[in-house]
Structures are given as structure tokens and as C-alpha cells.
Design a protein around this motif. Structure first.
Motif, PDB file in Angstrom:
ATOM      1  N   GLY A 142     -40.641 -19.060  28.400  1.00  0.00           N
ATOM      2  CA  GLY A 142     -40.025 -20.381  28.377  1.00  0.00           C
ATOM      3  C   GLY A 142     -38.739 -20.489  27.593  1.00  0.00           C
ATOM      4  N   VAL A 143     -38.359 -19.450  26.878  1.00  0.00           N
ATOM      5  CA  VAL A 143     -37.128 -19.476  26.074  1.00  0.00           C
ATOM      6  C   VAL A 143     -36.098 -18.560  26.734  1.00  0.00           C
ATOM      7  CG1 VAL A 143     -36.099 -19.050  23.815  1.00  0.00           C
ATOM      8  CG2 VAL A 143     -38.443 -19.920  23.977  1.00  0.00           C
ATOM      9  N   PRO A 144     -34.891 -19.066  27.076  1.00  0.00           N
ATOM     10  CA  PRO A 144     -33.913 -18.245  27.775  1.00  0.00           C
ATOM     11  C   PRO A 144     -33.233 -17.227  26.866  1.00  0.00           C
ATOM     12  CG  PRO A 144     -32.986 -20.409  27.344  1.00  0.00           C
ATOM     13  CD  PRO A 144     -34.428 -20.469  26.903  1.00  0.00           C
ATOM     14  N   LEU A 145     -32.744 -16.165  27.495  1.00  0.00           N
ATOM     15  CA  LEU A 145     -31.856 -15.225  26.807  1.00  0.00           C
ATOM     16  C   LEU A 145     -30.442 -15.775  26.836  1.00  0.00           C
ATOM     17  CD1 LEU A 145     -33.069 -11.814  28.337  1.00  0.00           C
ATOM     18  CD2 LEU A 145     -33.643 -12.747  26.087  1.00  0.00           C
ATOM     19  N   ALA A 146     -29.734 -15.646  25.722  1.00  0.00           N
ATOM     20  CA  ALA A 146     -28.349 -16.119  25.620  1.00  0.00           C
ATOM     21  C   ALA A 146     -27.460 -14.944  25.228  1.00  0.00           C
ATOM     22  CB  ALA A 146     -28.235 -17.231  24.587  1.00  0.00           C
ATOM     23  N   PRO A 147     -26.650 -14.412  26.168  1.00  0.00           N
ATOM     24  CA  PRO A 147     -25.808 -13.257  25.848  1.00  0.00           C
ATOM     25  C   PRO A 147     -24.640 -13.635  24.948  1.00  0.00           C
ATOM     26  CG  PRO A 147     -25.363 -14.016  28.072  1.00  0.00           C
ATOM     27  CD  PRO A 147     -26.532 -14.821  27.572  1.00  0.00           C
ATOM     28  N   VAL A 148     -24.394 -12.794  23.955  1.00  0.00           N
ATOM     29  CA  VAL A 148     -23.243 -12.950  23.056  1.00  0.00           C
ATOM     30  C   VAL A 148     -22.386 -11.701  23.218  1.00  0.00           C
ATOM     31  CG1 VAL A 148     -22.471 -13.281  20.688  1.00  0.00           C
ATOM     32  CG2 VAL A 148     -24.669 -14.251  21.430  1.00  0.00           C
ATOM     33  N   SER A 149     -21.204 -11.854  23.807  1.00  0.00           N
ATOM     34  CA  SER A 149     -20.327 -10.711  24.039  1.00  0.00           C
ATOM     35  C   SER A 149     -19.403 -10.503  22.849  1.00  0.00           C
ATOM     36  CB  SER A 149     -19.495 -10.922  25.307  1.00  0.00           C
ATOM     37  OG  SER A 149     -20.316 -10.929  26.452  1.00  0.00           O
TER      38      SER A 149
ATOM     39  N   MET B  71     -38.427 -24.874  31.118  1.00  0.00           N
ATOM     40  CA  MET B  71     -38.001 -23.888  30.120  1.00  0.00           C
ATOM     41  C   MET B  71     -37.350 -24.603  28.940  1.00  0.00           C
ATOM     42  SD  MET B  71     -35.926 -20.332  30.703  1.00  0.00           S
ATOM     43  CE  MET B  71     -34.515 -21.058  31.523  1.00  0.00           C
ATOM     44  N   ASN B  72     -37.610 -24.126  27.746  1.00  0.00           N
ATOM     45  CA  ASN B  72     -37.081 -24.734  26.530  1.00  0.00           C
ATOM     46  C   ASN B  72     -35.648 -24.270  26.299  1.00  0.00           C
ATOM     47  OD1 ASN B  72     -36.561 -25.817  24.040  1.00  0.00           O
ATOM     48  ND2 ASN B  72     -38.068 -24.574  22.927  1.00  0.00           N
ATOM     49  N   THR B  73     -34.673 -25.068  26.751  1.00  0.00           N
ATOM     50  CA  THR B  73     -33.258 -24.692  26.606  1.00  0.00           C
ATOM     51  C   THR B  73     -32.672 -25.105  25.262  1.00  0.00           C
ATOM     52  OG1 THR B  73     -32.615 -26.735  27.739  1.00  0.00           O
ATOM     53  CG2 THR B  73     -32.842 -24.745  29.090  1.00  0.00           C
ATOM     54  N   SER B  74     -33.449 -25.830  24.445  1.00  0.00           N
ATOM     55  CA  SER B  74     -32.946 -26.191  23.114  1.00  0.00           C
ATOM     56  C   SER B  74     -33.013 -25.008  22.166  1.00  0.00           C
ATOM     57  CB  SER B  74     -33.745 -27.371  22.538  1.00  0.00           C
ATOM     58  OG  SER B  74     -35.113 -27.008  22.396  1.00  0.00           O
ATOM     59  N   ALA B  75     -33.887 -24.039  22.487  1.00  0.00           N
ATOM     60  CA  ALA B  75     -33.970 -22.797  21.721  1.00  0.00           C
ATOM     61  C   ALA B  75     -33.587 -21.649  22.642  1.00  0.00           C
ATOM     62  CB  ALA B  75     -35.388 -22.604  21.187  1.00  0.00           C
ATOM     63  N   VAL B  76     -32.968 -20.627  22.086  1.00  0.00           N
ATOM     64  CA  VAL B  76     -32.576 -19.466  22.889  1.00  0.00           C
ATOM     65  C   VAL B  76     -32.825 -18.190  22.093  1.00  0.00           C
ATOM     66  CG1 VAL B  76     -30.803 -20.701  24.217  1.00  0.00           C
ATOM     67  CG2 VAL B  76     -30.176 -19.562  22.077  1.00  0.00           C
ATOM     68  N   HIS B  77     -32.957 -17.090  22.823  1.00  0.00           N
ATOM     69  CA  HIS B  77     -32.970 -15.761  22.223  1.00  0.00           C
ATOM     70  C   HIS B  77     -31.575 -15.154  22.421  1.00  0.00           C
ATOM     71  CE1 HIS B  77     -37.245 -15.627  21.430  1.00  0.00           C
ATOM     72  NE2 HIS B  77     -37.557 -15.789  22.711  1.00  0.00           N
ATOM     73  N   ARG B  78     -30.832 -15.019  21.339  1.00  0.00           N
ATOM     74  CA  ARG B  78     -29.487 -14.452  21.430  1.00  0.00           C
ATOM     75  C   ARG B  78     -29.570 -12.926  21.490  1.00  0.00           C
ATOM     76  NH1 ARG B  78     -25.476 -17.866  19.434  1.00  0.00           N
ATOM     77  NH2 ARG B  78     -24.490 -16.302  18.115  1.00  0.00           N
ATOM     78  N   VAL B  79     -28.825 -12.341  22.430  1.00  0.00           N
ATOM     79  CA  VAL B  79     -28.772 -10.877  22.557  1.00  0.00           C
ATOM     80  C   VAL B  79     -27.309 -10.456  22.667  1.00  0.00           C
ATOM     81  CG1 VAL B  79     -31.055 -10.686  23.612  1.00  0.00           C
ATOM     82  CG2 VAL B  79     -29.043 -10.963  25.088  1.00  0.00           C
ATOM     83  N   GLY B  80     -26.992  -9.301  22.088  1.00  0.00           N
ATOM     84  CA  GLY B  80     -25.612  -8.852  22.035  1.00  0.00           C
ATOM     85  C   GLY B  80     -25.219  -7.995  23.221  1.00  0.00           C
ATOM     86  N   LEU B  81     -23.957  -8.111  23.649  1.00  0.00           N
ATOM     87  CA  LEU B  81     -23.360  -7.253  24.667  1.00  0.00           C
ATOM     88  C   LEU B  81     -22.170  -6.536  24.053  1.00  0.00           C
ATOM     89  CD1 LEU B  81     -25.123  -9.118  26.489  1.00  0.00           C
ATOM     90  CD2 LEU B  81     -23.306  -8.966  28.196  1.00  0.00           C
ATOM     91  N   LEU B  82     -22.115  -5.223  24.262  1.00  0.00           N
ATOM     92  CA  LEU B  82     -21.097  -4.400  23.602  1.00  0.00           C
ATOM     93  C   LEU B  82     -20.460  -3.457  24.615  1.00  0.00           C
ATOM     94  CD1 LEU B  82     -19.754  -3.768  20.908  1.00  0.00           C
ATOM     95  CD2 LEU B  82     -21.663  -2.272  20.344  1.00  0.00           C
ATOM     96  N   PHE B  83     -19.596  -4.028  25.455  1.00  0.00           N
ATOM     97  CA  PHE B  83     -18.882  -3.258  26.474  1.00  0.00           C
ATOM     98  C   PHE B  83     -17.389  -3.534  26.324  1.00  0.00           C
ATOM     99  CE2 PHE B  83     -23.053  -4.329  28.327  1.00  0.00           C
ATOM    100  CZ  PHE B  83     -23.536  -3.043  28.565  1.00  0.00           C
ATOM    101  N   SER B  84     -16.589  -2.487  26.400  1.00  0.00           N
ATOM    102  CA  SER B  84     -15.154  -2.618  26.196  1.00  0.00           C
ATOM    103  C   SER B  84     -14.412  -2.781  27.522  1.00  0.00           C
ATOM    104  CB  SER B  84     -14.611  -1.384  25.473  1.00  0.00           C
ATOM    105  OG  SER B  84     -13.202  -1.463  25.357  1.00  0.00           O
ATOM    106  N   HIS B  85     -13.397  -3.643  27.505  1.00  0.00           N
ATOM    107  CA  HIS B  85     -12.471  -3.770  28.633  1.00  0.00           C
ATOM    108  C   HIS B  85     -11.184  -3.000  28.368  1.00  0.00           C
ATOM    109  CE1 HIS B  85     -14.332  -7.583  30.629  1.00  0.00           C
ATOM    110  NE2 HIS B  85     -15.261  -6.893  29.985  1.00  0.00           N
ATOM    111  N   GLU B  86     -11.135  -2.260  27.268  1.00  0.00           N
ATOM    112  CA  GLU B  86      -9.906  -1.562  26.883  1.00  0.00           C
ATOM    113  C   GLU B  86     -10.071  -0.047  26.797  1.00  0.00           C
ATOM    114  OE1 GLU B  86      -8.250  -3.179  23.287  1.00  0.00           O
ATOM    115  OE2 GLU B  86      -8.853  -5.222  23.792  1.00  0.00           O
TER     116      GLU B  86
END
Length: 379
Positions: A45-52, A1-16
Motif C-alpha cells: 500500500g505504500v508507493p516507491l518514490a525514486p530520487v535521482s 494505496m497510501n500516497t501520503s507516505a512513500v518509500h524513497r529509493v535512490g537512482l544513480l545513473f549518469s547522463h555524462e
């Protein structure tokens, strides 16, 4: 898998937020599914990368966090939001940026956005079945208790139509501010004592659910005669209650962690292995989990996370979810789901007492109210 490139995806969940306990289960399940997707090779081959995104408790906080995700982090899609007020705050952001929102919570329906995919129940997948079951087994006099925002009012409007169709009566309709004091919940339930409905339909959410059930127990009310019935009460709420406070009340949802299928057990084992044996698993978490897999399958077929290609690939997409096979409806971008009803037992577990025989296609615009003959017929 190509870890030098990623697909960034957003996470929008509150802890408050008021519903933080459930949102945390949704965030957990989203992260678990992303890891499963990446172990399976990511997106071609390109991983998802979560951005919280750090997010506070109010709808405006979600909107600002969505702007940060889209404008600063450049994510093409966001998993998250929970209450309808937070979803509605975020939709203009993703629509303006032509990003996508994946929403994994039950809601009141009557909405469509080309930039949103809905994995949670709409009224023909939960309200219809719950009303039918309660009318058959308890009676047709109901008291509505809800929070002061869009979901309770719209859900009650639909539930009123279902009860009145059956010749039923709504004895009262009470709305309390979010984060209502304990004494306010006690006061409303004292009104239930005077009105003697057959059931209390609650659209309270989050920590307010716990206060309501606690007040019910303190007043010595009997769920065998007048249960609290709800679409929102879930495993996180029950975990905050004693067995005496929880037992006997009823919830409708597509998924309960007690569902005795191999797919459900496998999901529950993986979730609790990662987040702890006592970690509650909610219907919202299950929906958050399967929508990641739906997205990943569509992205593989589309060849990227480009929005136009992704939307086309998502329509009609299918996945073997823990609740059963689910499909995204091409016209509405909502999801076919498996309605179920459960009663909380003395071990604080949801015992399933009704299950639809097949997935129910979504009808977000439930204009014609119709009871479920299958649920009405159950003895």
C-alpha cells in the motif's frame, strides 16, 4: 494505496559518463518497473518514490552522489552505477551507511558485499559460453583489446584461461585509455591485420565501442573471418553504428531485445511505448527492470525496506523476467541468468545463435575455468 507516505529509493545513473547511453536505458527501465510496482499497490500500500542523483562522469562523482542520496535524502537503497570503477567507488558508501546497492550490469566477478545484490552476468554466465562458441566456430587465436581499468583486465585474465585450456593462444593484449582517440583504435586494429587472430575479444565500453567498430570497417576487415566478440557491445552501441559497421560481430548476454518470447515482447512493447519506438533496449536495462520487481516482492514479504529483513527476504527470491525465470542465489547475492549469444545482422539487430537450455547459477569466483560443452557442440 497510501500516497501520503512513500518509500524513497535512490537512482544513480549518469547522463555524462562514457557509458551514459546504456545507463540511460537502465534508468528508464528502473523507472518503468517502479511505476509497475506502484500500480500494483506499491509495498503493501505504500508507493516507491525514486530520487535521482545528479552524477558526473568519474567514479568520484558517483561516490559523492551516493553520499548525497544516503546522507541527505536518507534512502535505504540505491539502484545504479555501471562500470566496475563506479561500483567500487560506491560500495564503501553503502557499506558504511548499511544501505543496499542493486547493480544491474555484467562484471568481472570476484566480489561479494553483504550490502550489494548483483543482477548482471558474471564470467560463468557469459565468458565461458562466448569463448566456447568462438573457439568452435572461428578458432583459438585471439587478440584482446580493452580499456584501461579493472573490468577489462580481470575479464581478459579469465578469458585467457579459457583459451589456454583449449590449447589456444592470446596473440596480444592491448589496453587503451578510456575515451581513446579514433586514431588509437585504428592503430590497434592495424596490429590485428598483422597478427591475423581468429577473433578480437573487445572489452571496450561505451563510446569507445563505436570507435572500435568504425575503425574495423574503415580498414576493410571481415567479421566472417575475424569478428569482434564482446560481452559489452549492446543495442545502444549498434544504434550509433551503420549497418555496415555493425553486421557480423558477436555479443554474449542474458537478454537481447530480439528474444522472441511473449514475456520479452511484452517488456519491449511497454518500454518503447513509454520511451519511444526507436529507443534501444539493453541487457542492462532488462536486469535493472527485473531487480526492481525482485526488490518489491521481497519488501512486501519483509513488510518494509529495513535492510536486515529485506536482505533475508531477497535471498532465494524469484521473478519471471523477460529473459526467463531468475533467482537470487542465497550464498552470493548474485542472480541465476540465461546465457545467450547473438550475431548482429544487416538490420542492426541481434540474431540469437545460441541459448542455454536452462538458467545458469552464478559462480562469481570462477577459479576453475571450464569451457561450455553445449556451446562447443553447436554446429
Amino acid at each position: 494505496m497510501n500516497t501520503s507516505a512513500v518509500h524513497r529509493v535512490g537512482l544513480l545513473f549518469s547522463h555524462e559518463s562514457l557509458t551514459a547511453a546504456t545507463e540511460i536505458t537502465q534508468e528508464n527501465a528502473t523507472l518503468m518497473a517502479i511505476d509497475e510496482v506502484n500500480v500494483a499497490g506499491g509495498i503493501n500500500g505504500v508507493p516507491l518514490a525514486p530520487v535521482s542523483a545528479p552524477v558526473g562522469a568519474q567514479p568520484l562523482d558517483y561516490r559523492k552522489a551516493a553520499e548525497w542520496l544516503c546522507d541527505t535524502q536518507r534512502v535505504p537503497l540505491i539502484f545504479g552505477t555501471h562500470m566496475s570503477s563506479t561500483r567500487k567507488a560506491v560500495l564503501p558508501v553503502v557499506e558504511n551507511r548499511r544501505a543496499l546497492l542493486f547493480y544491474a550490469t555484467l562484471y568481472e566477478g570476484f566480489e561479494y558485499s553483504p550490502y550489494c545484490f548483483y543482477a548482471g552476468s558474471v564470467p560463468n554466465q557469459n565468458s565461458v559460453q562466448l569463448a566456447s562458441y568462438v573457439i568452435r566456430h572461428f578458432g583459438n587465436r585471439v587478440l584482446f583489446i580493452g580499456g584501461q581499468y579493472v573490468y577489462p583486465r580481470e575479464s581478459n585474465r579469465i578469458m585467457r584461461g579459457l583459451y589456454e585450456q583449449a590449447g589456444g593462444v592470446v596473440v596480444d593484449e592491448v589496453y587503451l585509455p578510456l575515451n581513446a582517440p579514433q586514431e588509437d583504435l585504428t592503430g590497434v586494429l592495424k596490429r590485428a591485420v598483422a597478427l591475423r587472430p581468429d577473433a578480437i575479444y573487445s572489452t571496450m565500453v561505451g563510446r569507445d565501442i563505436v570507435k572500435l567498430y568504425r575503425a574495423y570497417r574503415e580498414l576493410g576487415l571481415d567479421p566472417a573471418r575475424m569478428p569482434i566478440v564482446s560481452l559489452a557491445t549492446n543495442e545502444t552501441d549498434v544504434a550509433a553504428l551503420t549497418a555496415e559497421e555493425a553486421e557480423g560481430h558477436i555479443t554474449a548476454a542474458p537478454y537481447f531485445a530480439t528474444l522472441p518470447t511473449e514475456a520479452s515482447r511484452r517488456f519491449a512493447r511497454a518500454y518503447q511505448h513509454r520511451f519511444g519506438e526507436d529507443s534501444p533496449i539493453t541487457a542492462g536495462a532488462e536486469a535493472a527492470y527485473f531487480q526492481v520487481h525482485l526488490l518489491a516482492d521481497a519488501a512486501r514479504r519483509a513488510g518494509s525496506l529495513a535492510v536486515l529483513e529485506l536482505v533475508a527476504a531477497l535471498k532465494g527470491a524469484q521473478f519471471e523476467a523477460p529473459q526467463g525465470p531468475v533467482t537470487i542465489d542465497s550464498d552470493t547475492q548474485h542472480t541465476s541468468l540465461w546465457p545467450r549469444i547473438a550475431r548482429i545482422n544487416a538490420r542492426r539487430q541481434f540474431e540469437i545463435i545460441y541459448a542455454a537450455r536452462a538458467a545458469v547459477s552464478p559462480v562469481p569466483y570462477l577459479v576453475d575455468h571450464a569451457l561450455d560443452p553445449e556451446a562447443l557442440a553447436l554446429s
